[in-house]
Design a protein around this motif. Sequence first.
Motif, PDB file in Angstrom:
ATOM      1  N   ARG A  22     -17.063   3.355  -1.898  1.00 25.36           N
ATOM      2  CA  ARG A  22     -17.575   2.037  -1.536  1.00 25.36           C
ATOM      3  C   ARG A  22     -18.423   2.175  -0.284  1.00 25.36           C
ATOM      4  N   ILE A  23     -19.460   1.353  -0.205  1.00 27.42           N
ATOM      5  CA  ILE A  23     -20.323   1.341   0.975  1.00 27.42           C
ATOM      6  C   ILE A  23     -20.754  -0.092   1.248  1.00 27.42           C
ATOM      7  N   SER A  24     -20.722  -0.508   2.512  1.00 26.15           N
ATOM      8  CA  SER A  24     -21.064  -1.894   2.846  1.00 26.15           C
ATOM      9  C   SER A  24     -21.554  -1.982   4.283  1.00 26.15           C
ATOM     10  N   ILE A  25     -22.218  -3.082   4.574  1.00 25.01           N
ATOM     11  CA  ILE A  25     -22.594  -3.431   5.945  1.00 25.01           C
ATOM     12  C   ILE A  25     -21.875  -4.734   6.283  1.00 25.01           C
ATOM     13  N   LEU A  26     -21.044  -4.699   7.315  1.00 23.32           N
ATOM     14  CA  LEU A  26     -20.237  -5.845   7.723  1.00 23.32           C
ATOM     15  C   LEU A  26     -20.773  -6.390   9.034  1.00 23.32           C
ATOM     16  N   THR A  27     -21.003  -7.716   9.073  1.00 26.62           N
ATOM     17  CA  THR A  27     -21.510  -8.372  10.277  1.00 26.62           C
ATOM     18  C   THR A  27     -20.470  -9.354  10.796  1.00 26.62           C
ATOM     19  N   LEU A  28     -20.152  -9.258  12.094  1.00 33.75           N
ATOM     20  CA  LEU A  28     -19.219 -10.156  12.759  1.00 33.75           C
ATOM     21  C   LEU A  28     -19.964 -10.947  13.824  1.00 33.75           C
ATOM     22  N   ASN A  29     -19.555 -12.195  14.038  1.00 34.49           N
ATOM     23  CA  ASN A  29     -20.169 -12.986  15.102  1.00 34.49           C
ATOM     24  C   ASN A  29     -19.520 -12.666  16.448  1.00 34.49           C
ATOM     25  N   GLY A  30     -19.913 -13.406  17.475  1.00 35.08           N
ATOM     26  CA  GLY A  30     -19.398 -13.147  18.811  1.00 35.08           C
ATOM     27  C   GLY A  30     -17.915 -13.350  18.964  1.00 35.08           C
ATOM     28  N   GLN A  31     -17.292 -14.074  18.023  1.00 32.72           N
ATOM     29  CA  GLN A  31     -15.847 -14.298  18.035  1.00 32.72           C
ATOM     30  C   GLN A  31     -15.118 -13.335  17.097  1.00 32.72           C
ATOM     31  N   ASP A  32     -15.815 -12.284  16.674  1.00 32.02           N
ATOM     32  CA  ASP A  32     -15.266 -11.263  15.762  1.00 32.02           C
ATOM     33  C   ASP A  32     -14.861 -11.839  14.413  1.00 32.02           C
ATOM     34  N   GLU A  33     -15.551 -12.888  13.998  1.00 33.53           N
ATOM     35  CA  GLU A  33     -15.321 -13.462  12.669  1.00 33.53           C
ATOM     36  C   GLU A  33     -16.364 -12.908  11.704  1.00 33.53           C
ATOM     37  N   PRO A  34     -15.962 -12.488  10.500  1.00 33.89           N
ATOM     38  CA  PRO A  34     -16.941 -11.969   9.539  1.00 33.89           C
ATOM     39  C   PRO A  34     -17.865 -13.074   9.042  1.00 33.89           C
ATOM     40  N   ILE A  35     -19.164 -12.850   9.152  1.00 33.17           N
ATOM     41  CA  ILE A  35     -20.125 -13.872   8.736  1.00 33.17           C
ATOM     42  C   ILE A  35     -21.028 -13.384   7.605  1.00 33.17           C
ATOM     43  N   MET A  36     -21.063 -12.072   7.370  1.00 32.85           N
ATOM     44  CA  MET A  36     -21.872 -11.566   6.251  1.00 32.85           C
ATOM     45  C   MET A  36     -21.394 -10.164   5.889  1.00 32.85           C
ATOM     46  N   GLU A  37     -21.380  -9.910   4.585  1.00 37.48           N
ATOM     47  CA  GLU A  37     -21.103  -8.564   4.107  1.00 37.48           C
ATOM     48  C   GLU A  37     -22.078  -8.236   2.990  1.00 37.48           C
ATOM     49  N   ILE A  38     -22.735  -7.099   3.127  1.00 35.59           N
ATOM     50  CA  ILE A  38     -23.650  -6.616   2.107  1.00 35.59           C
ATOM     51  C   ILE A  38     -23.034  -5.362   1.503  1.00 35.59           C
ATOM     52  N   SER A  39     -22.794  -5.365   0.219  1.00 33.24           N
ATOM     53  CA  SER A  39     -22.235  -4.189  -0.445  1.00 33.24           C
ATOM     54  C   SER A  39     -23.086  -3.836  -1.650  1.00 33.24           C
TER      55      SER A  39
END
Length: 331
Positions: A39-56
């Motif tokens: 599996r491979i993905s790009i995970l984006t977290l906001n300033g509060q360490d909440e996941p806001i986007m994942e590209i897989s």
Amino acid sequence: MSISNNILHHIENFTAQRDKELLAFSLLKSIRDILNPIRISILTLNGQDEPIMEISLSNGESCDYRYQDIKVSDSTRASLDYINTWHLDELMKAHDDQYTSFHVLQQSRQLNQYLIITLDNKPSRSESYIIKGMLSIYSNFSSLLADAQTDELTGLMNRKTFEESIIKLYQGSAFSELTDSHTNWIAIIDLDHFKVINDKAGHLYGDEVLIHVSRVLRQTFRQDDMLFRFGGEEFVVLMRNLTRQECADLVDQFRTSVQEIAMHDLEPITISAGICEFLNDTFHITLMDHADQALYYSKQNGRNRITFYDEIVEAGLAKQNNVTHGDIDFF
């Protein structure tokens, strides 16, 4: 194809992109072809360490973009916390006969982005060296691309990027996901009496106002809403999959939040907005004209308000010069 030619091919491919999402897709595809990961993905977290986007990347040639209900495991959380605590660029973790590597793509107060790769076998030294080199090129090119697509003062997307984004919405799935009550919207937002602010306090103070308003834009609208500065004191927002009332509430929330910006020796800052429905069979220049007519009505009727285009149509005050896709010849 030799290994060196294969690597050059992948580098050529993702540095040919002029779109951040396509660039991310090209990176994922290139690393998949080299490492064959589980599996491979790009995970984006906001300033509060909440996941806001994942590209897989799926097994095929398409990317899966997730903006909601993103699951981040406890082990992944622990690994990312370790990276941040010790200011690492990458981390390799072994678990259950698998290896997961974490690579920092972007870090700031507002955004943290990581490449996460899960493998059956630990990468060889040469594979790790190749990936590190590709990530370095990706990072440099991504920065150049971001500079070209964003407004220097506010950090929002610029007008040139708006044209490209509109075309993507027409060509993508932005309309296939809609229901009878939910649709897409375009809002043009303009600061009221901004010339007075510049004349009274100076252009540097005016720039400070624009920066504060842009910050409120980001705080108010959703992660998948698209925010643009068109120039001067004018902003454009593209909102997806909202009811009319949800759209009105969101723009009005922004309007009231802007009034709470405290600037020394200035009257309360206000905005006017014009909104129209983003119709798939109407050319975007026509849609922008509709939103602009609604904005003009807001300006001429007290300012500090929002107006929907269909309201002025019903009142017989709108000029309807619709252009559909079939009316335009592209060269």
